[in-house]
Motif scaffolding. Sequence first.
Motif, PDB file in Angstrom:
ATOM      1  N   TYR A   1     -56.582   3.608  -8.495  1.00  9.85           N
ATOM      2  CA  TYR A   1     -56.176   2.202  -8.566  1.00  9.85           C
ATOM      3  C   TYR A   1     -54.883   2.050  -9.367  1.00  9.85           C
ATOM      4  O   TYR A   1     -53.956   1.355  -8.954  1.00  9.85           O
ATOM      5  N   GLU A   2     -54.823   2.701 -10.519  1.00  2.41           N
ATOM      6  CA  GLU A   2     -53.652   2.551 -11.388  1.00  2.41           C
ATOM      7  C   GLU A   2     -52.401   3.132 -10.737  1.00  2.41           C
ATOM      8  O   GLU A   2     -51.306   2.568 -10.854  1.00  2.41           O
TER       9      GLU A   2
ATOM     10  N   TYR B   1     -51.215   0.630  -8.173  1.00  7.29           N
ATOM     11  CA  TYR B   1     -50.623  -0.555  -8.792  1.00  7.29           C
ATOM     12  C   TYR B   1     -49.252  -0.242  -9.386  1.00  7.29           C
ATOM     13  O   TYR B   1     -48.338  -1.067  -9.336  1.00  7.29           O
ATOM     14  N   ASP B   2     -49.114   0.962  -9.950  1.00 12.68           N
ATOM     15  CA  ASP B   2     -47.795   1.376 -10.453  1.00 12.68           C
ATOM     16  C   ASP B   2     -46.799   1.476  -9.308  1.00 12.68           C
ATOM     17  O   ASP B   2     -45.647   1.019  -9.427  1.00 12.68           O
TER      18      ASP B   2
ATOM     19  N   LEU C   1     -58.593  -4.589 -12.975  1.00 13.44           N
ATOM     20  CA  LEU C   1     -57.382  -3.852 -13.353  1.00 13.44           C
ATOM     21  C   LEU C   1     -56.128  -4.576 -12.884  1.00 13.44           C
ATOM     22  O   LEU C   1     -55.112  -4.595 -13.590  1.00 13.44           O
TER      23      LEU C   1
ATOM     24  N   ARG D   1     -52.939  -6.848 -15.182  1.00 12.31           N
ATOM     25  CA  ARG D   1     -51.491  -6.770 -15.010  1.00 12.31           C
ATOM     26  C   ARG D   1     -50.880  -8.139 -14.703  1.00 12.31           C
ATOM     27  O   ARG D   1     -49.677  -8.230 -14.472  1.00 12.31           O
TER      28      ARG D   1
END
Length: 229
Positions: free
Chosen positions: A26-27, A30-31, A54, A58
Amino acid sequence: MTPTPTATLVARDWAEIQERMLVPLYEAVYDRLEVGPGDRLLGLGCGAGLPLLLAAARGAVATGVEADPARRALARERLLEVQAAAPPSASSAPRPYDALLAFSPAPEALASALPAVRRGGAVVLADWGPAERCTVPSVLGGGPAPGDLDAVVERAGLRPDGSGRVFCPFGYADVDSAVRGLLSTGLYDGASDAALAEKELAEALHPFERSDGAVWLPNIFRYVIARVA
């Protein structure tokens, strides 16, 4: 529809044990998308809502779609907006979604959600990486096999816009929690004898036990990003 007690327990195992295993995926996504304040995300098959949390951390506005009523109930306990089905079109939302997170979608579910995404919006798909770099499929007796994400993109009429691989180890405190976590994924739902499946899974996990009793299952996941034409 009210979840059965068994379904609720399985959903809690997903929320408390298994769901966090995919946080690196997921991270990374998203990045890559530079998710931030003002972005509107639609999470298809969002489970108990961790990927939405998450995204919200952000600054994004995240809405989920989850067919399983027990997982949907847990997501709502977290004060998340989670629906049983995707909105029928972009016009049914305050404004179209900027991104659709469809990590392991059924083709019909993906097709039903695409109209809610703006033109040029991102669609993210993900699945297991190369078999030789994934431990869980071998523990499960040769499955699940990775899907052809690029073919899904082509069939959906989307425009490819990059891909990546993410290390997602599945780590558990002990064999019991590993069994509960893996069973909560639904990968064993078709077993005719649940008790036997649980016993066989526990036995298959023993080679991956560490000296402290913890279980460590390294995996690589692959994701692709596409754009709505």
